[in-house]
Write a protein that holds these residues in place. Structure first.
Motif, PDB file in Angstrom:
ATOM      1  N   ILE A  31       1.180  -1.262   0.031  1.00 35.29           N
ATOM      2  CA  ILE A  31      -0.388  -0.003  -0.192  1.00 35.29           C
ATOM      3  C   ILE A  31       0.945   1.330  -0.128  1.00 35.29           C
ATOM      4  CG2 ILE A  31      -2.066   1.254   0.930  1.00 35.29           C
ATOM      5  CD1 ILE A  31      -2.566  -1.333   2.141  1.00 35.29           C
ATOM      6  N   GLU A  32       1.868   1.385   0.580  1.00 32.58           N
ATOM      7  CA  GLU A  32       2.868   2.353   0.852  1.00 32.58           C
ATOM      8  C   GLU A  32       3.885   2.901  -0.507  1.00 32.58           C
ATOM      9  OE1 GLU A  32       6.161   5.170   1.642  1.00 32.58           O
ATOM     10  OE2 GLU A  32       6.147   3.035   0.702  1.00 32.58           O
ATOM     11  N   LYS A  33       3.687   1.606  -0.974  1.00 35.40           N
ATOM     12  CA  LYS A  33       4.742   1.501  -2.426  1.00 35.40           C
ATOM     13  C   LYS A  33       3.634   2.558  -3.151  1.00 35.40           C
ATOM     14  CE  LYS A  33       7.922  -2.010  -2.247  1.00 35.40           C
ATOM     15  NZ  LYS A  33       8.197  -3.170  -3.015  1.00 35.40           N
ATOM     16  N   LEU A  69      -6.446   1.363   9.671  1.00 39.29           N
ATOM     17  CA  LEU A  69      -5.837   2.016   9.289  1.00 39.29           C
ATOM     18  C   LEU A  69      -4.484   2.157  10.403  1.00 39.29           C
ATOM     19  CD1 LEU A  69      -8.401   5.470   7.411  1.00 39.29           C
ATOM     20  CD2 LEU A  69      -6.637   3.585   6.442  1.00 39.29           C
ATOM     21  N   GLU A  70      -4.892   2.654  11.405  1.00 38.90           N
ATOM     22  CA  GLU A  70      -4.360   2.366  12.393  1.00 38.90           C
ATOM     23  C   GLU A  70      -2.449   1.498  12.088  1.00 38.90           C
ATOM     24  OE1 GLU A  70      -1.369   1.963  16.251  1.00 38.90           O
ATOM     25  OE2 GLU A  70      -2.994   0.079  15.344  1.00 38.90           O
ATOM     26  N   SER A  71      -3.211   0.277  11.807  1.00 43.53           N
ATOM     27  CA  SER A  71      -1.997  -0.250  11.734  1.00 43.53           C
ATOM     28  C   SER A  71      -1.016  -0.714  10.354  1.00 43.53           C
ATOM     29  CB  SER A  71      -3.331  -2.608  11.558  1.00 43.53           C
ATOM     30  OG  SER A  71      -1.702  -3.335  10.555  1.00 43.53           O
ATOM     31  N   LEU A  72      -2.003   0.456   8.802  1.00 42.71           N
ATOM     32  CA  LEU A  72      -1.137   0.969   8.263  1.00 42.71           C
ATOM     33  C   LEU A  72      -0.199   1.933   8.612  1.00 42.71           C
ATOM     34  CD1 LEU A  72      -0.410   1.065   5.447  1.00 42.71           C
ATOM     35  CD2 LEU A  72      -2.846   2.446   4.808  1.00 42.71           C
ATOM     36  N   VAL A  73      -0.445   3.015   9.188  1.00 40.97           N
ATOM     37  CA  VAL A  73       0.250   3.892  10.026  1.00 40.97           C
ATOM     38  C   VAL A  73       1.541   3.370  10.413  1.00 40.97           C
ATOM     39  CG1 VAL A  73       0.556   6.005  11.266  1.00 40.97           C
ATOM     40  CG2 VAL A  73      -1.156   6.060  10.014  1.00 40.97           C
ATOM     41  N   PHE A  74       1.190   2.083  12.305  1.00 41.31           N
ATOM     42  CA  PHE A  74       2.371   1.635  11.944  1.00 41.31           C
ATOM     43  C   PHE A  74       3.270   1.415  11.378  1.00 41.31           C
ATOM     44  CE2 PHE A  74       4.189  -1.723  15.236  1.00 41.31           C
ATOM     45  CZ  PHE A  74       4.004  -0.694  16.156  1.00 41.31           C
ATOM     46  N   VAL A  75       2.911  -0.023  10.363  1.00 37.87           N
ATOM     47  CA  VAL A  75       4.369  -0.164   9.926  1.00 37.87           C
ATOM     48  C   VAL A  75       4.729   0.731   9.256  1.00 37.87           C
ATOM     49  CG1 VAL A  75       4.115  -2.026   8.142  1.00 37.87           C
ATOM     50  CG2 VAL A  75       2.978  -2.909   9.956  1.00 37.87           C
ATOM     51  N   ALA A  76       4.123   1.319   8.440  1.00 40.04           N
ATOM     52  CA  ALA A  76       4.608   2.695   7.299  1.00 40.04           C
ATOM     53  C   ALA A  76       5.665   3.928   8.094  1.00 40.04           C
ATOM     54  CB  ALA A  76       3.918   3.059   6.676  1.00 40.04           C
ATOM     55  N   GLU A  93       4.668   8.507   0.771  1.00 39.68           N
ATOM     56  CA  GLU A  93       4.496   8.952   2.278  1.00 39.68           C
ATOM     57  C   GLU A  93       3.640   9.787   2.609  1.00 39.68           C
ATOM     58  OE1 GLU A  93       7.975  11.080   5.005  1.00 39.68           O
ATOM     59  OE2 GLU A  93       8.742  10.158   3.677  1.00 39.68           O
ATOM     60  N   VAL A  94       3.249  11.019   1.641  1.00 40.73           N
ATOM     61  CA  VAL A  94       2.377  11.710   1.072  1.00 40.73           C
ATOM     62  C   VAL A  94       0.991  11.253   1.495  1.00 40.73           C
ATOM     63  CG1 VAL A  94       1.374  13.633   0.111  1.00 40.73           C
ATOM     64  CG2 VAL A  94       3.744  13.687   0.567  1.00 40.73           C
ATOM     65  N   GLY A  95       0.638  10.618   1.718  1.00 40.97           N
ATOM     66  CA  GLY A  95      -0.075   9.866   0.918  1.00 40.97           C
ATOM     67  C   GLY A  95      -0.761   9.033   2.829  1.00 40.97           C
ATOM     68  N   ILE A  96       0.049   8.238   3.177  1.00 42.02           N
ATOM     69  CA  ILE A  96       0.517   7.628   4.832  1.00 42.02           C
ATOM     70  C   ILE A  96       0.702   9.151   5.569  1.00 42.02           C
ATOM     71  CG2 ILE A  96       1.647   6.531   6.795  1.00 42.02           C
ATOM     72  CD1 ILE A  96       1.040   4.920   4.250  1.00 42.02           C
ATOM     73  N   ILE A  97       1.362   9.885   5.252  1.00 43.10           N
ATOM     74  CA  ILE A  97       0.745  10.831   6.402  1.00 43.10           C
ATOM     75  C   ILE A  97      -0.407  12.342   5.990  1.00 43.10           C
ATOM     76  CG2 ILE A  97       2.161  12.912   7.354  1.00 43.10           C
ATOM     77  CD1 ILE A  97       5.180  11.307   7.042  1.00 43.10           C
ATOM     78  N   LEU A  98      -0.936  12.173   5.023  1.00 43.39           N
ATOM     79  CA  LEU A  98      -1.559  13.422   4.600  1.00 43.39           C
ATOM     80  C   LEU A  98      -3.242  12.396   4.403  1.00 43.39           C
ATOM     81  CD1 LEU A  98      -2.309  16.606   3.887  1.00 43.39           C
ATOM     82  CD2 LEU A  98      -1.723  15.730   1.647  1.00 43.39           C
ATOM     83  N   VAL A  99      -3.476  12.023   3.813  1.00 50.02           N
ATOM     84  CA  VAL A  99      -4.606  11.762   3.260  1.00 50.02           C
ATOM     85  C   VAL A  99      -4.855   9.937   4.828  1.00 50.02           C
ATOM     86  CG1 VAL A  99      -6.047   9.700   1.473  1.00 50.02           C
ATOM     87  CG2 VAL A  99      -4.160  11.903   1.073  1.00 50.02           C
ATOM     88  N   ILE A 100      -4.224   9.489   5.137  1.00 53.94           N
ATOM     89  CA  ILE A 100      -4.610   8.372   6.620  1.00 53.94           C
ATOM     90  C   ILE A 100      -5.653   8.777   7.835  1.00 53.94           C
ATOM     91  CG2 ILE A 100      -4.340   5.789   7.491  1.00 53.94           C
ATOM     92  CD1 ILE A 100      -4.349   5.759   4.292  1.00 53.94           C
TER      93      ILE A 100
END
Length: 391
Positions: free
Chosen positions: A274-276, A314-321, A280-287
């Protein structure tokens, strides 16, 4: 078995450790358990606040211990204290006794909070395979959530008979995990620390602070990730009482919480993919924006459990990335200390927010408390947008 093979085994052994650590049967019922012993929502908030106040002051010393005495030693000590905490929780029957159990639990959490990730990441550095960390972290998140799913379901079933059964079963699993901890291999870069003195710990902490303050990107990522964790954790724990108040039984509560963990497991396992795609902008801005909307949904919609599952995933996604972003910026000899500082930020958030949620829940309702969380999440999302735009 040569040294490199032993280091590679650390990855698999860490998966096993994660399973045993998160295969706990109390996460879905502890607030209901304490309420059954006569604690109000305000007292539940205070006791969790005590946990995080302890964690706040112990994070840095325990992180330094992991960097200087070794990640393996820190892990073993953490599991032993976790066992002690479970035993206390079985027999304590008042606010003071339960608070002592939470204090010991907090220290056990502190001893693990920087050590585990540091052991894995430094093993990968020595193997020259650190680029695979996000994928490995995703698998670890999958195992963690699957173990949590099983624990939530079984814990809910045990609680129908007796809440203490869940703590007894957790204690047995912890004993198994303590034995398993002795099988890890400490990376040589972590063994060559120099003198093991208070002075060294002090210097370790000061130098780690300097790294955070001089590298704004590290500071922002830590503050950002721990804020997301705070929202998810607060809702997760109070959600138990919210569902119970809506007439659900303990076993059904366990199933709902387990389904959210399962969703988080799937997303966490695919976080590197998902991160690919979103970057990073998607992870930090959109999520964070989506999480804010989901929290409002959990507070206002009759389908609150669906929004709760979205928040967990979504918290799991942020935690890993974001965990991968942070580790790439941290020097190995300061890794556990700086990661522990991140957990200290999380504790600060919880000290402020968690008792407040409980007090509002007592005065008004947990629905009102969730609306407050949604408002705070929305404000912090807007602030993150401005920071990213400035960058």
């Amino acid at each position: 078995m040569n040294y490199r093979d032993k280091l590679r085994k650390n990855i698999t052994k860490n998966y096993i450790f994660t399973f045993f650590t998160d295969f706990t049967f109390t996460n879905g019922i502890w607030m209901i358990y304490l309420a059954s012993k006569g604690l109000s929502l305000t007292e539940l908030g205070l006791i969790e606040g005590i946990f995080h106040l302890t964690s706040f002051f112990m994070e840095i010393p325990t992180g330094a211990v992991a960097d200087i005495w070794g990640r393996k030693v820190s892990r073993i000590c953490g599991r032993v204290l976790s066992l002690v905490s479970s035993v206390i929780m079985i027999f304590a029957n008042n606010f003071l006794g339960l608070s002592i159990g939470f204090i010991i639990s907090a220290i056990s959490y502190n001893l693990e909070s920087g050590a585990g990730d540091a052991l894995v990441y430094d093993s990968l550095i020595e193997l020259k395979e650190e680029n695979s960390y996000m994928k490995i972290s995703g698998i670890n998140e999958l195992i963690m959530q699957v173990a949590s799913t099983g624990g939530l379901i079984i814990g809910g079933l045990l609680a129908k008979y007796d809440y203490s059964y869940a703590y007894m079963a957790t204690a047995i699993v912890t004993v198994i995990n303590i034995v398993h901890c002795f099988s890890f291999t400490e990376p040589k870069m972590d063994l060559e620390k120099g003198h093991k003195s208070i002075k060294v710990i002090k210097e370790q902490v000061i130098e780690s602070f300097k790294i955070i303050f001089t590298t704004k990107r590290i500071a922002f990522l830590i503050i950002f990730m721990e804020a997301i964790s705070m929202f998810n954790t607060s809702i997760f724990f109070y959600f138990q009482n919210y569902l119970l108040g809506n007439g659900m039984s303990q076993d059904k509560i366990g199933i709902i919480l387990a389904m959210s963990s399962l969703g988080a497991a799937i997303v966490g396992a695919h976080a590197y993919r998902i991160e690919k795609k979103i970057g990073e902008v998607g992870i930090i801005l959109v999520i964070p924006i989506i999480i804010s909307i989901a929290i409002w949904g959990a507070a206002l919609s009759k389908y609150y459990y669906i929004f709760f599952m979205i928040i967990s995933a979504l918290e799991s996604l942020v935690f890993v990335a974001v965990g991968d972003y942070i580790n790439k910026l941290i020097p190995s000899d300061k890794r556990a200390t700086i990661l522990s500082m991140g957990s200290m930020i999380f504790s600060f958030y919880m000290i402020v927010i968690f008792p407040l949620i409980g007090k509002i829940g007592d005065l008004y309702s947990l629905k009102t408390s969730f609306e407050l969380i949604a408002f705070i999440a929305s404000v912090m999302s807007i602030i993150s947008c401005f920071i990213i735009k400035k960058r």
